[in-house]
Every structure is written in structure tokens, then in C-alpha cells.
Design a protein around this motif. Structure first.
Motif, PDB file in Angstrom:
ATOM      1  N   ASP A  36       0.776  -1.249   0.078  1.00 35.11           N
ATOM      2  CA  ASP A  36      -0.164  -0.182  -0.026  1.00 35.11           C
ATOM      3  C   ASP A  36       0.795   1.200  -0.100  1.00 35.11           C
ATOM      4  O   ASP A  36       0.596   2.338  -0.763  1.00 35.11           O
ATOM      5  N   GLU A  37       2.004   1.401   0.645  1.00 38.78           N
ATOM      6  CA  GLU A  37       2.937   2.247   0.874  1.00 38.78           C
ATOM      7  C   GLU A  37       3.554   2.674  -0.410  1.00 38.78           C
ATOM      8  O   GLU A  37       3.640   3.968  -0.901  1.00 38.78           O
ATOM      9  N   LEU A  38       4.030   1.603  -0.981  1.00 39.30           N
ATOM     10  CA  LEU A  38       4.775   1.753  -2.318  1.00 39.30           C
ATOM     11  C   LEU A  38       3.606   2.144  -3.412  1.00 39.30           C
ATOM     12  O   LEU A  38       4.085   2.819  -4.400  1.00 39.30           O
ATOM     13  N   GLN A  39       2.426   1.613  -3.443  1.00 36.14           N
ATOM     14  CA  GLN A  39       1.566   2.209  -4.368  1.00 36.14           C
ATOM     15  C   GLN A  39       1.032   3.567  -4.110  1.00 36.14           C
ATOM     16  O   GLN A  39       1.042   4.332  -5.172  1.00 36.14           O
ATOM     17  N   ALA A  82       8.625   6.725 -10.309  1.00 42.03           N
ATOM     18  CA  ALA A  82       7.424   5.755 -10.421  1.00 42.03           C
ATOM     19  C   ALA A  82       7.730   4.438 -11.186  1.00 42.03           C
ATOM     20  O   ALA A  82       7.116   3.451 -10.547  1.00 42.03           O
ATOM     21  N   GLY A  83       8.504   4.349 -12.072  1.00 44.62           N
ATOM     22  CA  GLY A  83       8.976   2.945 -12.646  1.00 44.62           C
ATOM     23  C   GLY A  83       9.608   2.218 -11.553  1.00 44.62           C
ATOM     24  O   GLY A  83       9.652   1.035 -11.459  1.00 44.62           O
ATOM     25  N   GLU A  84      10.395   2.868 -10.823  1.00 42.79           N
ATOM     26  CA  GLU A  84      11.397   1.804  -9.862  1.00 42.79           C
ATOM     27  C   GLU A  84      10.552   1.502  -8.752  1.00 42.79           C
ATOM     28  O   GLU A  84      10.617   0.270  -8.493  1.00 42.79           O
ATOM     29  N   LEU A  85       9.414   2.125  -8.529  1.00 43.47           N
ATOM     30  CA  LEU A  85       8.498   1.720  -7.531  1.00 43.47           C
ATOM     31  C   LEU A  85       7.626   0.693  -8.125  1.00 43.47           C
ATOM     32  O   LEU A  85       7.344  -0.339  -7.421  1.00 43.47           O
ATOM     33  N   ARG A  86       7.100   0.969  -9.305  1.00 46.89           N
ATOM     34  CA  ARG A  86       6.390  -0.285  -9.889  1.00 46.89           C
ATOM     35  C   ARG A  86       7.227  -1.463  -9.779  1.00 46.89           C
ATOM     36  O   ARG A  86       6.918  -2.722  -9.571  1.00 46.89           O
ATOM     37  N   ASP A  87       8.505  -1.429 -10.193  1.00 49.03           N
ATOM     38  CA  ASP A  87       9.452  -2.571 -10.290  1.00 49.03           C
ATOM     39  C   ASP A  87       9.427  -3.247  -8.688  1.00 49.03           C
ATOM     40  O   ASP A  87       9.628  -4.589  -8.742  1.00 49.03           O
ATOM     41  N   GLU A  88       9.705  -2.523  -7.690  1.00 39.77           N
ATOM     42  CA  GLU A  88       9.670  -3.095  -6.344  1.00 39.77           C
ATOM     43  C   GLU A  88       8.469  -3.780  -6.016  1.00 39.77           C
ATOM     44  O   GLU A  88       8.513  -4.746  -5.245  1.00 39.77           O
TER      45      GLU A  88
END
Length: 675
Positions: A202-205, A220-226
């Protein structure tokens, strides 16, 4: 098999009490270790009645046996496991060669770490696992270290590292971090490891959406990969139970002389992973199953509850492990136990043909080898030498028993000055078999040397000098450096069909000994690139070297020190030698160390190593004669630097790192000191 008088007499001595029995072959090597509720009945059953093919093979090799009485069946079981672990008998069920599954360790330090641990050494720390598929554990640790700004370094550096500048660490080494903030991070990671990933997702989203709205698409792309990484990992946990318990489930399936084991590991209600093993069986299936479970928990953490298949002696397991062991009768635990047993059966059916085919090919290869030399071949030893223009001259020994590598018997040899391939072969053969004679150990059934007729003749010369009648042959290669065939002592080459199982076995042997020798050569060559002046001084090992470097961090400071300064860290003779070596090139003290000085240091080392143990027994004796002392030192150097393939020491090493014959070296044939 016909009952010999020796075995018949021993059978009469067997007691009606619990204990362990140890079956031995003609060389007094241990073949099998078992336990019994009543020793007399169990041991006699091996020599009377009809057996299946596997047990018949074991019994046909038994030439002697011993037994050890115990007070209870539990003591017999624990003794059996310890004896199996110590001697690794070929006919016993072995758990994955003592493989240790990785755990994820969260330390309890104020500035904690998350790392991989193979051994549970500190009970204060938190451990999560085991993970039979190690990549799963490594992926999880990498992910945690990317997601959370926690300490990454094993030892705290004196200045901020790259992780701090990449915002992956809070810089615990250079500034004070609020302990409450660190505690919150730790709790969040603990919840994540227990399977509560929703909070982090939820935090990463939220962060990903915020970065996207701010047009920071790279972030945003890095967070999507995580997020994808987390989902990929949790997808592997295919079973999720309603109760958040920690327990293990084991099952087995046996047929055609082979047994398969299956284990499920449930942590916080989720199936972490499963393990599977298939192996030949020479004993009762239930006993093999119990032995397997006990061996597994010799190297892994015991959960609060263990569930086993129906028919298992749960009481004896519970007594041995001091943990609740149950046979599930209903509910999801019963379904899971049935699933484990079903998986064991399916895996057995899938892998049995492949395992059986491999075992059959090995048997055919060893039988063919026996026909060539006119005797049974069980143990084969192979040598290969490696050097680069004479430098870093080494040799490797590998041992195969019944066609399979016995990596505990592998040996590495650091040889003397290179004088030629045949001289190197003479040296290593002498060192190996002189030691076996000295220690009264059995000789191999066959010795193979990686080379042509000259290498074979060199090895035979040494074997004759030692009055040994060991069967000998060479492995020859074609012009493409591939295994071609066996070279007998009379110079006749034994041709081998490339479809023959023996051809594949010899190729594996030759590739293995070459890999082993050249790996050791590369290790020494790499180590030689960072060699220190301390490496060449007898009496200075890793411990003393560390103290010296701590006291004198630079060569300049070391040269400024006096002999008296060194004597505070080293024995007088070693301190004097160190001072002399440091100043030889400066011309301040050009006097060479003579043989007597070298002898004094070796005697002093021997005195330090041969202390009297606490119970008053001498560990070993020291000869008064200086030359004898030096010869003993050389004999110890023969294999003191030797490690097996798994990196375990089999011979006590001295405090000195100088295991080669660089100082006080002896000719391996004449035994004379080489200047």
C-alpha cells in the motif's frame, strides 16, 4: 553369505539390550550404522533368512561388526545419528550431504542487519526459514535491503559508504539515528518477513501514484518494479492456512529398493518451501524415515510442532527432539500430511527411473573396471598436477568410492620446486602413500594418474620403493585433450567405446581431478599476488599476523620497531627472525639465518603445539634430536595444508601459514634438507 567363525562367535556375545551396531568390511571401514531395541535379534537377522537385493549387497560386504550398548532406545537413536554424521557410512541414509538450508537472520543489535545465515548461531537474533531453494532467501534479503534504509555493512565503517549517498542507509556510521525510528523499521521488516506484505504494498502504491502525478516517471517506474518484486516473491507461497502457526510436515514413499522423502515447512501459516530426496534403502523404511528427520534437525531449527505420516513412531522422535511430534488424524493437518505423502510418491515415480539408470550405469562401469584388472574395484584415487611455468606447483587428489566422489577424502598438495612433471608425480605419490603407511590406513584398489607412460612409471617407482602393491594405470587423452582410454603399466592402451558407462565414469573422474587441482593452483596464484613479508616467516600464522598488523599498520612503522617490541607479540626466536627479514634488504643485518636457528624455531613451534591436555595425557611427543624434529615438521607439512572439497580441515595446522616447503624444504625421496 556363509557365516564365518569370527562373526558366529561375535553373534554369541550380543546382549538383549538396546544399542547401536556398526558393520565393517574387510578393511575395517564402516559400511553401515544401525540401532536396535534388542541388539541380539536385530544383528542376527542380517546373517539369517532371505533378504532383498539391496540388503543382500550390504550383507555380502560385511566381514566384521561391533556393537555399543545403551540404556534406552532414545540413547541408541541419538548415538546412531552422531555416528552416521561422523563416519558417513555408504549404506546409511544421508540427509543431502549435511546441507544446511539458509535462513534470514534479523540481528538484535541496536543498529540491526538483515542477512543470510546458514547456521543458527545466536539464539538472541530472529531467524526466518528454512528456505530449501536458497535463491528465494537471497531475493528476499536483497528486496528488504532495497526497500528499507537499514545498515548494510557487516562491520561499521569510519565514513559514509555509497549506500548512504544512494539513500539506502541512514548513515548509522556517521550520525546518530533516533532509536525509535530504527525500532519501527525493525518491526516493519519483521511483519514483512512474517507475510504481512499488504502494508508495504500500500505504501509503495501511494508513492508510485504520487511520483507519477508529479511527472517523476523514472521514480514511479522504480517503485512499480519493487511492487512486482514483492508480488513475485509472495506468489511462491502457494498454500496459506487460516492459523498462523509454525510447523513442519514429513512423509515418505518406498518401493523397488528406493525411498523418497518429502517435507513441507510452514511459517506463520504460509508454505515457505518444500524439500525432496530419493535414495537407495538398505534398512527398514520406518527407521530410515526417523533417521532422515533427526539428521535434518541436526542442522536446522526445530519448530514448535512436527507432523509425520501414519505409522511413524512419533514417541521416539518426540523424546529425541524434545518437541511435540504428532500424527494428524483430521482437519487441514491431516490433508497436508496426505499431500506430503502423495507428493513423495509422485516425485518417486518421476525420478526413480533416472536415479535407477544412473546407479545401474555406475554398477556396470565398476564391474567393467574390475574385469580389466581382474579384481573388484571399490576405491579409486586420481592425481593431477598443475603449475604455470613451474610456479605455484601443486597437485590434487580426488577419491571415488563405488563410482561416486568422496569429497571428504579429497586432498590438496603444495609441492616443492618444479623439476619436471615426473618429479612432481613422484613427490605427491610418495607423500600420499607414505602417510597412509605411517597411519596404517587402507590403500586404494586402483591408482590412476593423469598422464602417459612416464607418469605411470614414475608412480610405480615410488610405490616399489614403499613396497606397495597398488594397482596402477594412467588416463590418456586424444589430440583434442579429451579422455581416450586407460593406459596399463605394460604400455598397452585399453580402448574404450564412447558409449560404454566406464568411458563416461573415467571422463568424469579426469574432469574432476583436473578441476580440483587447477582450482587450488588458481587460489595460490591469487593469494601470491597479495603476499606479505609475514607469510614467509615460520611461527607467524593468521592470529599473530593480525596482531602485528594492528600494532604496526604500515611497513614503515614495522621497520622502526625493535626486536624487543616484537617480543611483546611473538616468541623470542620468531621475533628475531622477523626483525632480521625486515632489515635484510637494508643491509642493517645481513647475517643469514643458519640451520640451527631454523631448527630452534621449529622446536619451539613443536613445543607450543604439543602441550599436555587437561586430563594429563600428552597429545604428541617431541624428539630431542634437531634433525628428527625437522623431519617431523616436514612430515606434518605433507598434508597440514590439506583441505577436503568442502573446506574442512582434516589435519591439525600449526600456527604458521607456511605450509609449503619454502623454508627448511626436504627432498621427498632422500629426505635430505634442500638449501
Amino acid at each position: 553369505m556363509p557365516l564365518t567363525d569370527h562373526i558366529a562367535q561375535k553373534l554369541e556375545l550380543l546382549p538383549d539390550s538396546p544399542g547401536c551396531y556398526i558393520m565393517k568390511d574387510e578393511n575395517q571401514e564402516i559400511l553401515y550404522v544401525g540401532k536396535a531395541k534388542v541388539l541380539k535379534n536385530r544383528v542376527r537377522s542380517y546373517f539369517h533368512g532371505v533378504h532383498d537385493n539391496k540388503t543382500t549387497k550390504l550383507v555380502s560386504n560385511i566381514q566384521d561388526f561391533e556393537f555399543i550398548k545403551t540404556s534406552t532406545e532414545k540413547e541408541a537413536l541419538l548415538l546412531e545419528i552422531n555416528l552416521i554424521k561422523k563416519h558417513r557410512p555408504p549404506f546409511n541414509i544421508m540427509f543431502m550431504d549435511d546441507k544446511m538450508y539458509p535462513y534470514i537472520e534479523v540481528t538484535k543489535e541496536p543498529v540491526f542487519q538483515v542477512r543470510i545465515a546458514r547456521k543458527v548461531t545466536n539464539r538472541k537474533n530472529d531467524y526466518y526459514g528454512p528456505y530449501p531453494v536458497s535463491t528465494y532467501a537471497y531475493d528476499m534479503v536483497k528486496l528488504i535491503n532495497r526497500l528499507f534504509p537499514i545498515r548494510k555493512c557487516r562491520s561499521m565503517p569510519k565514513q559514509a559508504c555509497l549506500y548512504y549517498h544512494m539513500h539506502q542507509c541512514q548513515g548509522y556510521c556517521v550520525k546518530e539515528v533516533d532509536p525509535e525510528e530504527t525500532a519501527k523499521l525493525r518491526n516493519k521488516i519483521t511483519r514483512f518477513l512474517k507475510g504481512n506484505t499488504k502494508e508495504i504494498l500500500d505504501e509503495l502504491q501511494e508513492q508510485m501514484m504520487a511520483a507519477s502525478e508529479a511527472l517523476n516517471f523514472e521514480k514511479a517506474g522504480e517503485l512499480r518494479d519493487e511492487i512486482k518484486s514483492i508480488n513475485y516473491i509472495i506468489e511462491k507461497q502457494t498454500i496459506d492456512f487460516s492459523s498462523k502457526e509454525n510447523f513442519d510436515v514429513f512423509g515418505w514413499y518406498e518401493t523397488n529398493g528406493y525411498i523418497s522423502f518429502q517435507g513441507f515447512f510452514i511459517r506463520e501459516g504460509k508454505l515457505l518451501e518444500r524439500n525432496m530426496s530419493i535414495t537407495p534403502i538398505y534398512e527398514d523404511a520406518q527407521e530410515a524415515f526417523i533417521s532422515y528427520i533427526l539428521q535434518f534437525y541436526q542442522t536446522n531449527m526445530v519448530p514448535s510442532v512436527i507432523y509425520v505420516a501414519k505409522g511413524t513412531n512419533a514417541e521416539i522422535l518426540q523424546d529425541a527432539l524434545n518437541v511435540k511430534v504428532q500424527i494428524a488424524k483430521r482437519g487441514e493437518k491431516k490433508k497436508l500430511t496426505d499431500l506430503v505423502t502423495k507428493n513423495a510418491r509422485e516425485a518417486h515415480e518421476q525420478k526413480f527411473k533416472l536415479v535407477y539408470k544412473k546407479d545401474r550405469e555406475l554398477e556396470m562401469a565398476t564391474m567393467h573396471l574390475g574385469r580389466i584388472f581382474g579384481k573388484q574395484i571399490h576405491t579409486v584415487e586420481l592425481f593431477d598436477n598443475s603449475h604455470i611455468s613451474g610456479a605455484y606447483n601443486v597437485s590434487g587428489l580426488v577419491v571415488f568410492k563405488n563410482g561416486k566422489p568422496d569429497k571428504r577424502q579429497y586432498r590438496k598438495y603444495q609441492l616443492g620446486e618444479y623439476k619436471g612433471d615426473t618429479e612432481s608425480m613422484k613427490e605427491v605419490v610418495y607423500r600420499r602413500y607414505f602417510r597412509l603407511l605411517k597411519e596404517d590406513k587402507p590403500m586404494p584398489d586402483l591408482l590412476l594418474v593423469d598422464g602417459g607412460i612416464q607418469q605411470v612409471h614414475a608412480a610405480r617407482q615410488i610405490l616399489n620403493d614403499l613396497d606397495l602393491n597398488v594397482t596402477l594405470a594412467g588416463l590418456v587423452k586424444d589430440d583434442k585433450h579429451n579422455t581416450r582410454g586407460l593406459l596399463l603399466e605394460n604400455g598397452v592402451e585399453e580402448p574404450l567405446d564412447k558409449e560404454d558407462p566406464l568411458f563416461f565414469l573415467l571422463t568424469r573422474m579426469q574432469d574432476e581431478v583436473h578441476r580440483f587441482a587447477i582450482t587450488y593452483h588458481k587460489q595460490l596464484r591469487s593469494r601470491g599476488m597479495t603476499k606479505s613479508v609475514l607469510d614467509d616467516i615460520p611461527g607467524i600464522g593468521p592470529g599473530r599476523k593480525k596482531k602485528i598488523r594492528s600494532q604496526y599498520p604500515s611497513m614503515k612503522k614495522m621497520k622502526e620497531a625493535t626486536v624487543e617490541d616484537f617480543e611483546s607479540l611473538l616468541p623470542k626466536a620468531t621475533a628475531a627472525l622477523l626483525y632480521q627479514r625486515l632489515h635484510e634488504k637494508d643491509g642493517k643485518d645481513s647475517k643469514k639465518l643458519n640451520k640451527t636457528d631454523e631448527s630452534k624455531i621449529n622446536i619451539q613451534k613443536a613445543n607450543e603445539e604439543n602441550k599436555v591436555s587437561e586430563d594429563g595425557n600428552e597429545l604428541s611427543s617431541i624428539n630431542d634430536n634437531i634433525s628428527d624434529n625437522l623431519m617431523n615438521d616436514a612430515d606434518e607439512a605433507i598434508e597440514s595444508d590439506v583441505l577436503d572439497e568442502e573446506g574442512q580441515n582434516f589435519h591439525k595446522e600449526s600456527d604458521s601459514e607456511s605450509d609449503s616447503w619454502d623454508d627448511g624444504r626436504f627432498d621427498p625421496i632422500t629426505g635430505e634438507l634442500i638449501e
